[in-house]
Design a protein around this motif. Structure first.
Motif, PDB file in Angstrom:
ATOM      1  N   GLN A   1      -0.159  -4.378  13.459  1.00 26.19           N
ATOM      2  CA  GLN A   1       0.175  -3.066  14.006  1.00 26.19           C
ATOM      3  C   GLN A   1      -0.977  -2.435  14.774  1.00 26.19           C
ATOM      4  OE1 GLN A   1       0.410  -4.195  10.896  1.00 26.19           O
ATOM      5  NE2 GLN A   1       2.206  -3.365   9.843  1.00 26.19           N
TER       6      GLN A   1
ATOM      7  N   TRP B   1      -4.164 -14.828  28.514  1.00 22.96           N
ATOM      8  CA  TRP B   1      -3.312 -13.720  28.919  1.00 22.96           C
ATOM      9  C   TRP B   1      -3.531 -13.385  30.395  1.00 22.96           C
ATOM     10  CZ3 TRP B   1      -1.095  -9.697  25.396  1.00 22.96           C
ATOM     11  CH2 TRP B   1      -1.091 -10.112  24.059  1.00 22.96           C
ATOM     12  N   GLY B   2      -2.490 -12.838  31.005  1.00 23.04           N
ATOM     13  CA  GLY B   2      -2.642 -12.225  32.308  1.00 23.04           C
ATOM     14  C   GLY B   2      -3.077 -10.774  32.155  1.00 23.04           C
ATOM     15  N   GLN B   3      -3.190 -10.104  33.296  1.00 22.44           N
ATOM     16  CA  GLN B   3      -3.632  -8.715  33.293  1.00 22.44           C
ATOM     17  C   GLN B   3      -2.469  -7.734  33.171  1.00 22.44           C
ATOM     18  OE1 GLN B   3      -6.903  -7.490  33.123  1.00 22.44           O
ATOM     19  NE2 GLN B   3      -7.013  -9.642  32.501  1.00 22.44           N
TER      20      GLN B   3
ATOM     21  N   ASN C   1      -5.540 -15.063  15.785  1.00 22.91           N
ATOM     22  CA  ASN C   1      -6.406 -14.569  16.846  1.00 22.91           C
ATOM     23  C   ASN C   1      -6.665 -13.075  16.664  1.00 22.91           C
ATOM     24  OD1 ASN C   1      -6.176 -17.153  18.219  1.00 22.91           O
ATOM     25  ND2 ASN C   1      -4.134 -16.487  18.846  1.00 22.91           N
TER      26      ASN C   1
ATOM     27  N   TYR D   1      -7.970  -9.556  18.835  1.00 19.19           N
ATOM     28  CA  TYR D   1      -8.166  -8.975  20.154  1.00 19.19           C
ATOM     29  C   TYR D   1      -8.754  -7.576  20.037  1.00 19.19           C
ATOM     30  CZ  TYR D   1      -4.671 -12.489  21.507  1.00 19.19           C
ATOM     31  OH  TYR D   1      -3.983 -13.658  21.706  1.00 19.19           O
TER      32      TYR D   1
ATOM     33  N   GLN E   1      -8.762  -4.040  22.393  1.00 26.70           N
ATOM     34  CA  GLN E   1      -8.141  -3.427  23.555  1.00 26.70           C
ATOM     35  C   GLN E   1      -8.665  -2.018  23.767  1.00 26.70           C
ATOM     36  OE1 GLN E   1      -3.852  -2.675  23.610  1.00 26.70           O
ATOM     37  NE2 GLN E   1      -3.758  -3.321  25.758  1.00 26.70           N
TER      38      GLN E   1
ATOM     39  N   TYR F   1       2.928  -8.373  29.725  1.00 31.78           N
ATOM     40  CA  TYR F   1       1.909  -9.410  29.824  1.00 31.78           C
ATOM     41  C   TYR F   1       2.554 -10.779  29.655  1.00 31.78           C
ATOM     42  CZ  TYR F   1      -1.464  -5.629  28.897  1.00 31.78           C
ATOM     43  OH  TYR F   1      -2.208  -4.473  28.938  1.00 31.78           O
TER      44      TYR F   1
ATOM     45  N   GLN G   1      -3.057 -11.505  15.710  1.00 36.34           N
ATOM     46  CA  GLN G   1      -1.847 -12.169  16.211  1.00 36.34           C
ATOM     47  C   GLN G   1      -1.810 -13.585  15.651  1.00 36.34           C
ATOM     48  OE1 GLN G   1      -2.246 -14.190  19.769  1.00 36.34           O
ATOM     49  NE2 GLN G   1      -0.460 -15.319  19.057  1.00 36.34           N
TER      50      GLN G   1
ATOM     51  N   GLY H   1       1.695  -0.164  20.328  1.00 38.38           N
ATOM     52  CA  GLY H   1       1.047  -1.442  20.094  1.00 38.38           C
ATOM     53  C   GLY H   1       1.671  -2.569  20.898  1.00 38.38           C
ATOM     54  N   LEU H   2       1.183  -3.757  20.647  1.00 37.69           N
ATOM     55  CA  LEU H   2       1.670  -4.937  21.347  1.00 37.69           C
ATOM     56  C   LEU H   2       2.960  -5.428  20.699  1.00 37.69           C
ATOM     57  CD1 LEU H   2      -1.786  -6.710  21.630  1.00 37.69           C
ATOM     58  CD2 LEU H   2      -0.539  -5.586  23.484  1.00 37.69           C
TER      59      LEU H   2
ATOM     60  N   LYS I   1      -6.559  -1.207  29.612  1.00 40.65           N
ATOM     61  CA  LYS I   1      -7.004  -2.584  29.824  1.00 40.65           C
ATOM     62  C   LYS I   1      -6.121  -3.565  29.065  1.00 40.65           C
ATOM     63  CE  LYS I   1     -10.713  -1.504  32.234  1.00 40.65           C
ATOM     64  NZ  LYS I   1     -10.839  -1.876  33.666  1.00 40.65           N
ATOM     65  N   ALA I   2      -6.109  -4.811  29.535  1.00 40.19           N
ATOM     66  CA  ALA I   2      -5.411  -5.868  28.805  1.00 40.19           C
ATOM     67  C   ALA I   2      -6.187  -6.207  27.533  1.00 40.19           C
ATOM     68  CB  ALA I   2      -5.287  -7.103  29.698  1.00 40.19           C
ATOM     69  N   PRO I   3      -5.502  -6.737  26.538  1.00 43.30           N
ATOM     70  CA  PRO I   3      -6.223  -7.181  25.331  1.00 43.30           C
ATOM     71  C   PRO I   3      -7.281  -8.220  25.684  1.00 43.30           C
ATOM     72  CG  PRO I   3      -3.862  -7.142  24.948  1.00 43.30           C
ATOM     73  CD  PRO I   3      -4.054  -6.930  26.411  1.00 43.30           C
TER      74      PRO I   3
ATOM     75  N   ARG J   1      -6.220 -21.849  21.656  1.00 46.32           N
ATOM     76  CA  ARG J   1      -6.813 -20.668  22.273  1.00 46.32           C
ATOM     77  C   ARG J   1      -5.791 -20.025  23.196  1.00 46.32           C
ATOM     78  NH1 ARG J   1      -8.463 -17.950  26.309  1.00 46.32           N
ATOM     79  NH2 ARG J   1     -10.512 -16.984  26.502  1.00 46.32           N
ATOM     80  N   PRO J   2      -5.539 -18.716  23.041  1.00 45.11           N
ATOM     81  CA  PRO J   2      -4.572 -18.032  23.906  1.00 45.11           C
ATOM     82  C   PRO J   2      -5.188 -17.633  25.237  1.00 45.11           C
ATOM     83  CG  PRO J   2      -5.452 -16.503  22.305  1.00 45.11           C
ATOM     84  CD  PRO J   2      -6.068 -17.839  21.997  1.00 45.11           C
TER      85      PRO J   2
ATOM     86  N   GLN K   1       3.726  -3.725  26.135  1.00 41.35           N
ATOM     87  CA  GLN K   1       3.077  -2.603  25.469  1.00 41.35           C
ATOM     88  C   GLN K   1       3.568  -1.315  26.116  1.00 41.35           C
ATOM     89  OE1 GLN K   1      -1.271  -2.406  25.627  1.00 41.35           O
ATOM     90  NE2 GLN K   1      -1.253  -1.687  23.501  1.00 41.35           N
TER      91      GLN K   1
ATOM     92  N   PHE L   1       2.325  -9.865  16.029  1.00 41.35           N
ATOM     93  CA  PHE L   1       1.084  -9.105  16.034  1.00 41.35           C
ATOM     94  C   PHE L   1       1.002  -8.203  14.812  1.00 41.35           C
ATOM     95  CE2 PHE L   1      -0.398  -9.986  20.302  1.00 41.35           C
ATOM     96  CZ  PHE L   1       0.751 -10.411  20.941  1.00 41.35           C
TER      97      PHE L   1
ATOM     98  N   GLU M   1     -14.966 -16.325  20.799  1.00 41.92           N
ATOM     99  CA  GLU M   1     -14.710 -16.529  22.225  1.00 41.92           C
ATOM    100  C   GLU M   1     -16.029 -16.460  23.006  1.00 41.92           C
ATOM    101  OE1 GLU M   1     -12.663 -17.601  24.206  1.00 41.92           O
ATOM    102  OE2 GLU M   1     -12.563 -16.472  26.073  1.00 41.92           O
TER     103      GLU M   1
ATOM    104  N   LEU N   1      -9.627 -11.218  24.150  1.00 45.51           N
ATOM    105  CA  LEU N   1      -9.757 -12.135  23.025  1.00 45.51           C
ATOM    106  C   LEU N   1     -11.172 -12.097  22.460  1.00 45.51           C
ATOM    107  CD1 LEU N   1      -8.402 -14.436  21.337  1.00 45.51           C
ATOM    108  CD2 LEU N   1      -9.354 -16.020  23.034  1.00 45.51           C
TER     109      LEU N   1
ATOM    110  N   TYR O   1      -6.308  -5.827  17.344  1.00 41.90           N
ATOM    111  CA  TYR O   1      -5.047  -6.432  16.925  1.00 41.90           C
ATOM    112  C   TYR O   1      -5.282  -7.856  16.436  1.00 41.90           C
ATOM    113  CZ  TYR O   1      -2.699  -2.768  19.667  1.00 41.90           C
ATOM    114  OH  TYR O   1      -2.259  -1.574  20.184  1.00 41.90           O
TER     115      TYR O   1
END
Lengths: 107, 116
Positions: free
Chosen positions: A100, B106-108, A34, A36, A38, B95, A89, B44-45, A42-44, B103-104, B39, A98, A55, A46, A87
């Motif tokens: 880097q 995610w939450g916020q 996958n 992403y 970012q 997260y 993953q 990074g994640l 904010k959240a990543p 398909r992934p 994070q 993930f 997507e 997709l 990123y």
């Protein structure tokens, strides 16, 4: 654990440029990869799943491809809103590791 | 529509504990593994922990092993992360995510700050 090696770590480009980001898996992950985007605070988000599936709602200038254990995210013509961190993953096995990250900056 | 919603973050002192919750809907919850990803500021994640679906197994990053415990309640479509012996370096946005499958989702995220 599967290691994901993402390159480059940073990239400077101009609006309209074609950009490629690469992720290499340390072993076969089929197409369980996958991508992403970012932005700060904010959240990543997709962009691409299963290596090449776009997507819903993501512009078609984003695309993904796979060759063995090498995966590529391509942005065909950079837009101002594309400057962000990207990123990869793998979702083939736990832990779902993930890359880097690649920070895409304006030249 | 798939939804993933974390809660339980906050400010905690070093050595303290916190429990995060993650409520999911819109898919067959018990069939899928669920994960926590964090994070840290400017970083990074980092995958933290995962728990299997029907065939329950738990997995942890070395950085949290022995301090964090993941669990789930399939009757409530909820996954938890119990965090003990918290350190300053655990400060991060946490997260919850369904990372497996095709398909992934995610939450916020929920912010955990470890500071005196």
């Amino acid at each position: 654990d599967i290691q994901m090696t993402q390159s480059p770590s940073s990239l400077s480009a101009s609006v309209g440029d074609r950009v490629t980001i690469t992720c290499r898996a340390s072993q076969s992950i089929s197409t369980y990869l996958n991508w992403y985007q970012q932005k700060p605070g904010k959240a990543p988000k997709l962009l691409i799943y299963t290596a090449s599936s776009l997507e819903s709602g993501v512009p078609s200038r984003f695309s993904g491809s796979e060759t063995g254990t090498d995966f590529t995210l391509t942005i065909s013509s950079l837009q101002p809103e594309d400057f962000a961190t990207y990123y990869c993953q793998q979702s083939y096995s736990t832990p779902q590791t993930f890359g880097q990250g690649t920070k895409l900056e304006i030249k | 529509e798939v939804q993933v919603l974390e809660s339980g973050g906050g400010l905690v002192q070093p050595g303290g504990s916190l429990r995060l919750s993650c409520a999911a809907s819109g898919f067959t919850f018990s069939s899928f593994a669920m994960s926590w990803v964090r994070q840290a500021p400017g970083k990074g994640l980092e995958w933290v922990s995962a728990i299997g679906g029907a065939y329950v197994g738990t997995y942890y990053a070395d950085s949290v092993k022995g301090r964090f415990t993941i669990s789930r309640d399939n009757s409530k479509n909820t996954v938890y992360l119990q965090m003990n012996s918290l350190r300053a370096e655990d400060t991060a946005i946490y997260y919850c995510a369904k990372l497996g499958g095709l398909r992934p989702y995610w939450g916020q995220g929920t912010l955990v700050t470890v500071s005196s």
